[in-house]
Design a protein around this motif. Structure first.
Motif, PDB file in Angstrom:
ATOM      1  N   LEU A 160       0.819  -1.210   0.000  1.00 56.22           N
ATOM      2  CA  LEU A 160       0.000   0.000   0.000  1.00 56.22           C
ATOM      3  C   LEU A 160       0.854   1.260   0.000  1.00 56.22           C
ATOM      4  O   LEU A 160       0.381   2.325   0.379  1.00 56.22           O
ATOM      5  N   GLY A 161       2.100   1.139  -0.453  1.00 54.64           N
ATOM      6  CA  GLY A 161       2.980   2.308  -0.425  1.00 54.64           C
ATOM      7  C   GLY A 161       2.493   3.450  -1.283  1.00 54.64           C
ATOM      8  O   GLY A 161       2.674   4.615  -0.964  1.00 54.64           O
ATOM      9  N   THR A 162       1.837   3.143  -2.411  1.00 54.01           N
ATOM     10  CA  THR A 162       1.317   4.181  -3.314  1.00 54.01           C
ATOM     11  C   THR A 162      -0.169   3.942  -3.532  1.00 54.01           C
ATOM     12  O   THR A 162      -0.594   3.541  -4.607  1.00 54.01           O
ATOM     13  N   THR A 163      -0.939   4.161  -2.480  1.00 55.63           N
ATOM     14  CA  THR A 163      -2.384   3.964  -2.577  1.00 55.63           C
ATOM     15  C   THR A 163      -2.996   5.065  -3.433  1.00 55.63           C
ATOM     16  O   THR A 163      -2.814   6.247  -3.144  1.00 55.63           O
ATOM     17  N   GLY A 725      -2.485   5.880  -9.768  1.00 58.58           N
ATOM     18  CA  GLY A 725      -1.355   5.483  -8.941  1.00 58.58           C
ATOM     19  C   GLY A 725      -0.024   5.596  -9.658  1.00 58.58           C
ATOM     20  O   GLY A 725       1.032   5.545  -9.024  1.00 58.58           O
ATOM     21  N   LEU A 726      -0.038   5.742 -10.992  1.00 60.70           N
ATOM     22  CA  LEU A 726       1.206   5.885 -11.755  1.00 60.70           C
ATOM     23  C   LEU A 726       1.775   7.297 -11.678  1.00 60.70           C
ATOM     24  O   LEU A 726       2.965   7.504 -11.951  1.00 60.70           O
ATOM     25  N   LEU A 727       0.928   8.267 -11.339  1.00 63.18           N
ATOM     26  CA  LEU A 727       1.388   9.659 -11.326  1.00 63.18           C
ATOM     27  C   LEU A 727       2.241   9.927 -10.098  1.00 63.18           C
ATOM     28  O   LEU A 727       2.025   9.341  -9.035  1.00 63.18           O
ATOM     29  N   PRO A 728       3.224  10.805 -10.204  1.00 61.01           N
ATOM     30  CA  PRO A 728       4.112  11.060  -9.066  1.00 61.01           C
ATOM     31  C   PRO A 728       3.427  11.750  -7.903  1.00 61.01           C
ATOM     32  O   PRO A 728       3.916  11.707  -6.789  1.00 61.01           O
ATOM     33  N   GLU A 729       2.313  12.403  -8.137  1.00 57.91           N
ATOM     34  CA  GLU A 729       1.578  13.058  -7.059  1.00 57.91           C
ATOM     35  C   GLU A 729       0.108  12.703  -7.171  1.00 57.91           C
ATOM     36  O   GLU A 729      -0.379  12.316  -8.231  1.00 57.91           O
ATOM     37  N   SER A 736      -8.318  14.983 -17.238  1.00 55.45           N
ATOM     38  CA  SER A 736      -6.949  15.423 -17.533  1.00 55.45           C
ATOM     39  C   SER A 736      -5.923  14.591 -16.780  1.00 55.45           C
ATOM     40  O   SER A 736      -4.865  14.244 -17.313  1.00 55.45           O
ATOM     41  N   GLY A 737      -6.226  14.260 -15.517  1.00 54.06           N
ATOM     42  CA  GLY A 737      -5.316  13.415 -14.754  1.00 54.06           C
ATOM     43  C   GLY A 737      -5.221  12.019 -15.339  1.00 54.06           C
ATOM     44  O   GLY A 737      -4.137  11.420 -15.393  1.00 54.06           O
ATOM     45  N   LEU A 742      -2.439   7.815 -18.562  1.00 56.86           N
ATOM     46  CA  LEU A 742      -2.411   6.935 -19.729  1.00 56.86           C
ATOM     47  C   LEU A 742      -1.092   7.072 -20.486  1.00 56.86           C
ATOM     48  O   LEU A 742      -0.543   6.087 -20.990  1.00 56.86           O
ATOM     49  N   LEU A 743      -0.573   8.285 -20.564  1.00 59.09           N
ATOM     50  CA  LEU A 743       0.735   8.484 -21.194  1.00 59.09           C
ATOM     51  C   LEU A 743       1.826   7.768 -20.407  1.00 59.09           C
ATOM     52  O   LEU A 743       2.748   7.188 -20.981  1.00 59.09           O
ATOM     53  N   HIS A 744       1.724   7.802 -19.061  1.00 61.05           N
ATOM     54  CA  HIS A 744       2.674   7.052 -18.240  1.00 61.05           C
ATOM     55  C   HIS A 744       2.564   5.556 -18.533  1.00 61.05           C
ATOM     56  O   HIS A 744       3.578   4.860 -18.664  1.00 61.05           O
ATOM     57  N   LEU A 745       1.332   5.072 -18.636  1.00 65.47           N
ATOM     58  CA  LEU A 745       1.119   3.648 -18.898  1.00 65.47           C
ATOM     59  C   LEU A 745       1.742   3.233 -20.226  1.00 65.47           C
ATOM     60  O   LEU A 745       2.455   2.225 -20.314  1.00 65.47           O
ATOM     61  N   LEU A 746       1.476   4.007 -21.287  1.00 66.88           N
ATOM     62  CA  LEU A 746       2.008   3.652 -22.602  1.00 66.88           C
ATOM     63  C   LEU A 746       3.532   3.710 -22.617  1.00 66.88           C
ATOM     64  O   LEU A 746       4.191   2.862 -23.232  1.00 66.88           O
TER      65      LEU A 746
END
Length: 764
Positions: A160-163, A725-729, A736-737, A742-746
């Protein structure tokens, strides 16, 4: 003046009523929830001040005192007099220590009233606290859940480090939290996906483990499963258990029933020669004697297995009913022994799952040590009670906390464990991303094509252009399996601040937006030729325009019996009762059509609708319907503006379709802006990407983001949580988020794919 009560749908609305009636300095006496909404009791400031100022002091004041002391009795009496619910007799200053009986009765009633008010206030605070706990304590709740399920705090904190922020919202029901947690555990667990992967790549399997974990029964189960796939002639059983009385006989009975050979060698030299004799067998399963992890003979036993020099797969059988500390010691000791003997111990099997109250300790141990879980044994029947992880509900069973846990593990925070946790986290994240990618590909039409286009970006420029052209050629010939749905047409001119026009997007009959854009500049020139071009590829039965279509388009649509709706401005001119008027001046003549609730730009809104029959100049015989809509925020009641539409037809059935059309258009009206956001992000990521590819990806990702934002299904909830959960914040689940995630995922998916390709190409 008596206290006044104000009731609103929510606290903001009730407070607005207070301000309007009593001013900004009103004194709030109480606030509570009722069946009708939030009730606030308040006094105007001057009334409350006068009431207190009129009370005499019961104690002398010093010259420098700035506050007038008031006795509790007089303060209570003044409050009772203000709220007007007790005796209307004036409350006199008491002449003696004992007040008049009449006043005493008033004071008792006031005490009861104050008690009720305090109780109401306490309930309101408790509800707000519970809501706050739900919003802000989701992570703590999930950790408690894992601890009660038998997982260690160390692994619980790691998982659960990045919930995701979305798990703290009102949509995070217990069922969805459990599903997210099960998915998270599933991504952390290395599992055997296909039995053929084990049997086809392994010739010798040796089952090892402590006494009584079920190795002999498991040996029979594995042999039975192999016989069912390949027959009895290609498998042999070997037992080295010379310690237990009757151990050979138990396995001999199983071997006879299965029709396979059983061999019982003696010393290590005999095992080596026996395995050499069995070289023609495709599978040899060795049943070893149970050996405690503290038995000094354990290393000798593992050395005996490893001395053959053959490719032998050790498979540790661990007891699901054992304590977590015991399992930790078993795995650590057996792996150390295997390493000392020059072997590897990377596989395991969990037995006695049917006897364990908690599966958490066993799964926790397997995850932390990175073992591959091949099977789960759930009973004594051969071979029925041996399951592959993918065919089992063991994760749901592991998270079942219906029975209270009496034991908890202490956390471990050593550097070695932190590094192991980091490696597991990276591997688990890779598996989770792959699962998320597959889910989006299966659920959203066109997302797989976005993955294909993204993978082209690593090609040299000349090859990139060639493969992009081939991709477009295939897509332009594509047609859906069934003709239905709606087409969303962009504005005929370029989007504001951009050099490109919004691509065409399709929506099926279920209102689901496809992530497969059609680039309008590759279509024929002119609105009418483009309409014909689209109808031959996607024969949609309704068309949604961002403006009022031209008369020739309207004639073509009506000639083919196709519905349409166009979003227009209030300055749009229409014919009403023989006169040419601006649409904005006709709202007062329209007929009310009720209120619709919808999600608009990441907020819940109410849409008040009315309609009016009109026509267009130049086409007076074509009956149209003008729609007038006013948007209000559900929470604050704030007006979000007005909207106007024109559509064809005035029949009840047509009106129903038109309402569905305009709601669909409203919920997707941020597509151009979101596509522009995607265009800008892609420009930063890959500035030399061809403009066509950039527009295709931007529009497809924008469509995917909006689809995920509005979907209320459980799969969409899980996808949103994983993506954010992929976003740094932490980000709210706005379109928009989700687009950025999705760009992080790809990006990460492409990097992982390239790594896998590189590893495969370099393997001997």
């Amino acid at each position: 003046m008596s206290a006044q009560r104000f009731i609103g749908a929510n606290s903001r609305e009730a407070m607005n009523q207070v301000r309007l009636a009593l001013g900004e300095e009103a004194l709030i006496l109480s606030s509570r929830m009722t069946d009708d909404g939030v009730e606030i009791t308040a006094l105007a400031e001057e009334t409350s001040v006068q009431a207190l100022a009129s009370l005499p002091s019961t104690a002398p004041t010093e010259p420098g005192d700035s506050l007038m002391p008031v006795s509790a009795h007089h303060a209570a009496a003044a409050y009772a007099n203000q709220i007007g619910t007790l005796s209307t007799q004036p409350v006199d200053r008491p002449a003696a220590a004992n007040p008049r009986p009449e006043t005493a009765l008033d004071f008792a009633a006031l005490g009861e009233r104050l008690s009720n008010e305090i109780q109401d206030m306490r309930q309101l605070i408790n509800r707000q606290a519970a809501h706050s706990d739900t919003d802000q304590g989701a992570r703590s709740q999930l950790i408690r859940w894992l601890l009660e399920a038998g997982f260690s705090r160390a692994l619980s904190e790691e998982i659960l480090g990045t919930t995701p922020h979305q798990l703290q919202g009102p949509d995070a029901t217990p069922a969805r939290l459990q599903a997210w947690l099960a998915q998270k555990l599933n991504s952390q667990l290395n599992q055997l996906g296909d039995e053929a992967e084990l049997f086809d790549n392994t010739r010798i399997i040796a089952l090892v483990g402590p006494t009584g974990v079920g190795k002999t029964t498991t040996t029979a189960k594995l042999a039975a499963r192999y016989v069912m796939r390949h027959g009895a002639s290609q498998v042999a059983l070997v037992t080295t258990d010379n310690f237990r009385i009757g151990a050979h006989e138990q396995l001999r009975i199983y071997a006879r029933l299965l029709g396979v050979d059983l061999h019982t060698p003696g010393p290590a030299a005999q095992l080596d020669s026996l395995l050499a004799e069995l070289a023609d067998k495709r599978l040899v399963i060795i049943d070893t004697p149970g050996m405690s992890q503290r038995d000094q003979r354990l290393l000798t036993q593992i050395n005996q297995l490893g001395s053959s020099g053959l490719a032998l797969r050790l498979m540790l059988v661990i007891n699901a009913a054992s304590h977590g500390d015991t399992l930790e010691e078993v795995v650590q000791t057996y792996r150390d022994a295997a390493q000392a003997a020059g072997c590897r111990l990377d596989d395991c099997l969990i037995s006695k799952c049917d006897e364990a109250v908690r599966l958490g300790p066993a799964l926790d141990t397997v995850i932390r040590h990175g073992l591959r879980l091949n099977y789960l044994s759930i009973g004594q029947q051969v071979p029925e009670d041996l399951q592959l992880p993918a065919a089992s509900t063991f994760l749901q069973q592991a998270l079942d906390i219906s029975r209270p846990a009496l034991f908890a593990e202490k956390p471990g925070a050593s550097k070695a464990r932190q590094l192991d946790a980091l490696v597991r986290g990276l591997l688990g994240q890779g598996r989770a991303l792959s699962s998320l990618r597959d889910s989006l590909s299966n659920r959203i039409t066109g997302f797989e094509q976005l993955l294909d286009v993204w993978s082209l970006m690593g090609n040299p420029h000349a090859l990139l252009q060639q493969r992009w052209a081939a991709f477009l050629s295939v897509q332009e010939r594509w047609a859906p399996a069934r003709p239905d749905g709606r087409l969303l047409w962009g504005a005929p001119r370029p989007v504001a601040g951009a050099t490109w026009s919004m691509p065409l997007l399709a929506v099926n009959n279920a209102g689901q937006l496809a992530a497969q854009p059609w680039l309008t500049h590759r279509m024929p020139i002119g609105a009418l030729p483009r309409l014909g071009w689209c109808q031959s590829r996607w024969p949609a039965h309704r068309h949604l325009w961002s403006t009022c279509p031209s008369l020739d388009i309207i004639d073509a649509l009506q000639h083919n019996d196709l519905g349409w709706l166009g979003a227009v401005k209030c300055s749009q001119r229409v014919m009403y009762q023989g006169e040419l008027k601006h649409l904005g001046t006709l709202a007062t003549y329209s007929e009310d059509f009720g209120v619709r609730e919808l999600r608009y730009r990441s907020r819940q809104v109410r849409l008040h609708l009315s309609h009016l029959p009109v026509t267009l100049k130049g086409s007076p015989q074509a009956p149209l319907c003008a729609w007038f809509g006013t948007l209000h925020d559900n929470h604050s009641g704030q007006s979000l503006g007005q909207r106007w539409w024109l559509a064809t037809g005035n029949t009840p059935g047509a009106l129903k379709d038109q309402v569905a059309d305009l709601i669909l258009q409203l919920t997707h009206d941020e597509l151009p802006k979101l596509t522009g956001r995607g265009w800008a992000l892609l420009t930063d990521i890959e500035p030399h990407l061809p403009a066509e590819m950039r527009l295709y990806l931007a529009a497809g990702l924008a469509a995917t983001a909006i689809r995920l934002t509005h979907a209320s299904d459980d799969w969409a909830f899980q996808a949103r949580a994983q993506l954010l959960g992929l976003l740094p914040e932490k980000r709210a689940s706005h379109a928009s988020g989700i687009l950025e995630s999705l760009l992080h995922l790809l990006t990460v998916n492409d990097a992982l794919s390239r790594m896998n390709t590189t590893q495969t190409s370099t393997c001997p």
